[in-house]
Design a protein around this motif. Structure first.
Motif, PDB file in Angstrom:
ATOM      1  N   LEU A 121     -12.157   6.413   8.962  1.00 50.37           N
ATOM      2  CA  LEU A 121     -10.861   5.731   9.092  1.00 50.37           C
ATOM      3  C   LEU A 121     -10.777   5.003  10.427  1.00 50.37           C
ATOM      4  O   LEU A 121     -10.301   3.873  10.495  1.00 50.37           O
ATOM      5  N   THR A 137     -10.602   5.697  -7.126  1.00 49.91           N
ATOM      6  CA  THR A 137     -11.141   6.533  -6.053  1.00 49.91           C
ATOM      7  C   THR A 137     -11.211   8.011  -6.432  1.00 49.91           C
ATOM      8  O   THR A 137     -11.736   8.803  -5.661  1.00 49.91           O
ATOM      9  N   ARG A 164      -7.542   0.264   8.175  1.00 53.64           N
ATOM     10  CA  ARG A 164      -6.804  -0.965   8.475  1.00 53.64           C
ATOM     11  C   ARG A 164      -6.518  -1.098   9.959  1.00 53.64           C
ATOM     12  O   ARG A 164      -6.458  -2.199  10.498  1.00 53.64           O
ATOM     13  N   ARG A 165      -6.297   0.047  10.630  1.00 59.58           N
ATOM     14  CA  ARG A 165      -6.051   0.004  12.070  1.00 59.58           C
ATOM     15  C   ARG A 165      -7.286   0.426  12.843  1.00 59.58           C
ATOM     16  O   ARG A 165      -7.223   0.728  14.013  1.00 59.58           O
ATOM     17  N   GLY A 223      -1.687   4.637   9.453  1.00 66.38           N
ATOM     18  CA  GLY A 223      -1.433   3.226   9.170  1.00 66.38           C
ATOM     19  C   GLY A 223      -2.198   2.674   7.988  1.00 66.38           C
ATOM     20  O   GLY A 223      -2.170   1.469   7.733  1.00 66.38           O
ATOM     21  N   GLU A 224      -2.915   3.524   7.244  1.00 63.72           N
ATOM     22  CA  GLU A 224      -3.617   3.058   6.044  1.00 63.72           C
ATOM     23  C   GLU A 224      -2.605   2.636   4.982  1.00 63.72           C
ATOM     24  O   GLU A 224      -2.816   1.680   4.253  1.00 63.72           O
ATOM     25  N   ALA A 225      -1.520   3.405   4.871  1.00 64.41           N
ATOM     26  CA  ALA A 225      -0.497   3.115   3.870  1.00 64.41           C
ATOM     27  C   ALA A 225       0.693   2.431   4.535  1.00 64.41           C
ATOM     28  O   ALA A 225       1.024   2.715   5.683  1.00 64.41           O
ATOM     29  N   ASP A 226       1.338   1.510   3.785  1.00 64.84           N
ATOM     30  CA  ASP A 226       2.558   0.869   4.276  1.00 64.84           C
ATOM     31  C   ASP A 226       3.749   1.807   4.121  1.00 64.84           C
ATOM     32  O   ASP A 226       4.714   1.715   4.867  1.00 64.84           O
ATOM     33  N   ALA A 280     -10.571   7.579   1.404  1.00 63.01           N
ATOM     34  CA  ALA A 280     -10.421   6.655   0.274  1.00 63.01           C
ATOM     35  C   ALA A 280      -9.166   6.898  -0.550  1.00 63.01           C
ATOM     36  O   ALA A 280      -8.715   6.025  -1.275  1.00 63.01           O
ATOM     37  N   GLY A 281      -8.603   8.097  -0.489  1.00 66.22           N
ATOM     38  CA  GLY A 281      -7.457   8.400  -1.323  1.00 66.22           C
ATOM     39  C   GLY A 281      -7.882   8.931  -2.681  1.00 66.22           C
ATOM     40  O   GLY A 281      -9.019   9.350  -2.852  1.00 66.22           O
ATOM     41  N   SER A 282      -6.950   8.907  -3.634  1.00 64.83           N
ATOM     42  CA  SER A 282      -7.227   9.517  -4.933  1.00 64.83           C
ATOM     43  C   SER A 282      -6.412   8.810  -6.004  1.00 64.83           C
ATOM     44  O   SER A 282      -5.224   9.020  -6.123  1.00 64.83           O
ATOM     45  N   LEU A 283      -7.056   7.923  -6.753  1.00 63.92           N
ATOM     46  CA  LEU A 283      -6.382   7.223  -7.854  1.00 63.92           C
ATOM     47  C   LEU A 283      -7.346   7.133  -9.028  1.00 63.92           C
ATOM     48  O   LEU A 283      -8.510   6.749  -8.854  1.00 63.92           O
ATOM     49  N   ALA A 331      -9.655  -0.101   2.343  1.00 65.85           N
ATOM     50  CA  ALA A 331      -8.678   0.977   2.166  1.00 65.85           C
ATOM     51  C   ALA A 331      -8.342   1.177   0.694  1.00 65.85           C
ATOM     52  O   ALA A 331      -8.025   0.211  -0.005  1.00 65.85           O
ATOM     53  N   PHE A 332      -8.412   2.411   0.235  1.00 71.02           N
ATOM     54  CA  PHE A 332      -8.056   2.808  -1.130  1.00 71.02           C
ATOM     55  C   PHE A 332      -8.867   2.085  -2.208  1.00 71.02           C
ATOM     56  O   PHE A 332      -8.390   1.898  -3.320  1.00 71.02           O
ATOM     57  N   PRO A 336       1.332   2.908  -6.968  1.00 73.05           N
ATOM     58  CA  PRO A 336       0.699   3.500  -5.789  1.00 73.05           C
ATOM     59  C   PRO A 336      -0.795   3.171  -5.730  1.00 73.05           C
ATOM     60  O   PRO A 336      -1.440   3.040  -6.778  1.00 73.05           O
ATOM     61  N   VAL A 337      -1.319   3.026  -4.507  1.00 69.42           N
ATOM     62  CA  VAL A 337      -2.760   2.808  -4.360  1.00 69.42           C
ATOM     63  C   VAL A 337      -3.483   4.155  -4.338  1.00 69.42           C
ATOM     64  O   VAL A 337      -4.699   4.216  -4.462  1.00 69.42           O
ATOM     65  N   SER A 338      -2.724   5.233  -4.173  1.00 71.95           N
ATOM     66  CA  SER A 338      -3.346   6.549  -4.167  1.00 71.95           C
ATOM     67  C   SER A 338      -2.321   7.614  -4.524  1.00 71.95           C
ATOM     68  O   SER A 338      -1.173   7.537  -4.108  1.00 71.95           O
ATOM     69  N   VAL A 369       1.554   5.167  -1.058  1.00 74.72           N
ATOM     70  CA  VAL A 369       0.847   6.416  -1.339  1.00 74.72           C
ATOM     71  C   VAL A 369       1.871   7.479  -1.718  1.00 74.72           C
ATOM     72  O   VAL A 369       2.883   7.626  -1.043  1.00 74.72           O
ATOM     73  N   LYS A 401      -1.952   9.513   5.615  1.00 77.14           N
ATOM     74  CA  LYS A 401      -2.271   8.115   5.314  1.00 77.14           C
ATOM     75  C   LYS A 401      -1.251   7.171   5.951  1.00 77.14           C
ATOM     76  O   LYS A 401      -1.587   6.049   6.337  1.00 77.14           O
ATOM     77  N   HIS A 437       0.859  -1.185   0.000  1.00 79.10           N
ATOM     78  CA  HIS A 437       0.000   0.000   0.000  1.00 79.10           C
ATOM     79  C   HIS A 437       0.896   1.237   0.000  1.00 79.10           C
ATOM     80  O   HIS A 437       1.249   1.753   1.051  1.00 79.10           O
TER      81      HIS A 437
END
Lengths: 259, 277
Positions: free
Chosen positions: B124, B234, B129-130, A183-186, B227-230, B145-146, A166-168, A141, A179, A139
């Protein structure tokens, strides 16, 4: 004077001049008469608050007002005639626009900043290099290529011949950092100073390829219509303070590198 | 919209339409006109800023089409989710009798007054995830997530109260008289709901649905936070507008106008359908 009333006053200056005047009257500063208005890039917030505080302590009766925003916003404001004495931007391109319009004196570079990988505390995904970020299951970002940090990321990645998944692609470097912090992103790609600023929320992993995109911060005096030599000298003293050993030490503590 | 409604109102009342309405003082027209201008002027101004020569290529670029498709798809899904959850919620809040109902109603409306960014952070904390449910969801193989699912969750979270408020208000105004009569004639609660209650509150349901869709379509803060932006996954139209603004202001203006057009089309269509019902 402690840092607290200064910070409150600097914030108030951004909101309304009248509020700033009111608060200045309450502060322990004996009658602030002269004001130096400094427009600085948002990433310089911590450094410039401290430099401004030290400058006020060293110069009796001088009030430094900080206006902190994105570099492109600062340029737009000065082009629209905002009352600034000093401007410090996070990139040379923004400053070049002010130079082209004849709105500032000769800019001088005072700091640089480069990219770093930000990971959550403990680095759960075990990231050690830029190559580790190519894992499609990660993950990751980054900033969108349209914004400055994304442009720098794109430059570094294409220079190294790697492909990221990238996921975002976020709007700003602070969105990337958030992010990672939650902890949403690694992993995320941000600036060294962002990692320093985030404190224990993230860990930084530096990588040699970051040298391909180094951001330079220039500072310049804004050209004034009325020729007040005393004030101009004071403005130059502030610029010197940023470039001097004390200012440079503060900037280095926050992750900036001397140009 | 107002023109299609006006005849329906005058048909029901006996007052001569030429007469001055009893509850409408003349001075009210001045602030009302100012208010109308205030809403319309920025939209008209937006139209004047559009680079019409390049409009088509701007709104049909790959990233624009991906953003528009994603926006329509997610806003429709979110609206359906809002209907599935919101209609029973409005029924329970309007008709149910249980302690703490007023408090529950206030709590359900919180996303309405919450800044969307705060909504995103709250989501969130729950589904990240957490987050509270994040780990158990990851065990089940569900990862929001995402993903586009995260966009739908963000949109539904902010849009749901709009549907619930509109429908609950309509249910309260309609009252329970007809429901009671239908029930006394032997209709089961589900039949009463289907044949009596819902047809009675149909305009409220339609406007609530339109509001929820519009809110979902315009969702920005919670989406970008949660959600992010891709592209294609998303990055909805509002996020695309915000991003284009950085490098290509013309494209941002063109896409903004597209978003306005979609919103007007949705409101126009649903209103006509709602009125003909």
């Amino acid at each position: 004077m402690t840092a607290q009333p200064h910070r409150a006053r600097a914030t108030a200056a951004l909101l309304a001049a009248s509020a700033a005047v009111g608060l200045a009257g309450c502060s322990t500063d004996p009658g602030a008469e002269t004001t130096v208005t400094v427009f600085a890039a948002a990433s310089l917030t911590e450094a410039f608050e401290q430099i401004a505080h030290d400058f006020e302590t060293a110069h009796d009766g001088v009030d430094v007002r900080l206006s902190l925003a994105g570099s492109s916003d600062l340029v737009a404001q000065i082009q629209q005639g905002a009352p600034a004495d000093v401007v410090a931007s996070a990139d040379t391109a923004s400053m070049d626009r002010l130079v082209a319009d004849g709105l500032v004196g000769t800019p001088q570079d005072f700091a640089t900043n480069s990219l770093e990988i930000a990971v959550p505390p403990g680095n759960p995904a075990g990231i050690a290099s830029l190559e580790d970020l190519t894992d499609p299951d990660l993950h990751l970002v980054v900033c969108a290529p349209q914004v400055p940090c994304g442009a720098a990321t794109t430059a570094v990645v294409s220079d190294s011949g790697l492909t990221l998944h990238p996921v975002s692609e976020e709007q700003s470097v602070t969105d990337v950092l958030h992010k990672v912090v939650v902890g949403e992103a690694d992993a995320g790609i941000v600036y060294v100073t962002d990692v320093a600023r985030a404190g224990p929320g993230v860990e930084g992993v530096s990588f040699p390829q970051a040298g391909a995109a180094v951001n330079t911060y220039p500072i310049a005096a804004v050209t004034q219509t009325d020729a007040d030599t005393d004030h101009a000298a004071l403005v130059q003293q502030f610029i010197d303070a940023v470039q001097g050993p004390e200012g440079q030490r503060l900037l280095a503590d926050l992750g900036f590198v001397a140009p | 919209m107002t023109t299609t409604r006006a005849p329906a109102t005058s048909r029901r009342t006996t007052r001569d339409p030429a007469e001055v309405p009893a509850g409408l003082p003349r001075w009210a027209y001045v602030p009302a006109a100012a208010g109308g201008l205030f809403v319309l002027l920025p939209l008209v101004a937006l139209g004047t800023r559009v680079d019409w020569a390049g409009y088509w290529s701007l709104v049909t670029s790959e990233s624009s089409r991906a953003a528009l498709a994603l926006s329509l798809q997610t806003a429709t899904t979110s609206t359906l989710l809002c209907l599935i959850l919101g209609v029973p919620m409005a029924l329970v809040l309007a008709r149910g009798r249980f302690p703490g109902r007023d408090l529950l109603r206030s709590l359900v409306l919180v996303p309405l007054v919450l800044p969307p960014v705060v909504g995103g952070i709250a989501l969130l904390s729950a589904f990240g995830r957490r987050g509270l449910l994040g780990e158990s969801m990851e065990v089940l193989g569900l990862q929001v997530a995402f993903s586009t699912t995260a966009v739908v969750l963000a949109q539904s979270f902010v849009a749901l109260p709009f549907l619930v408020v509109s429908l609950e208000g309509a249910l309260r105004t309609a009252g329970e008289r007809y429901d009671v009569v239908a029930a006394s004639l032997g209709a089961s609660p589900t039949t009463v709901l289907r044949r009596v209650t819902l047809p009675l509150v149909w305009p409220g349901l339609v406007s609530g649905t339109v509001l929820a869709f519009a809110r979902a379509l315009g969702e920005f803060g919670a989406t970008i936070t949660f959600a992010g932006s891709l592209q294609g996954v998303t990055r909805t139209l509002p996020l695309e507008v915000y991003l284009q603004r950085e490098t290509d202001p013309d494209a941002a203006v063109a896409l903004s106008l597209l978003l306005v057009a979609v919103a007007v089309a949705v409101i126009g269509l649903t209103h006509r359908r709602g009125a003909s019902r």
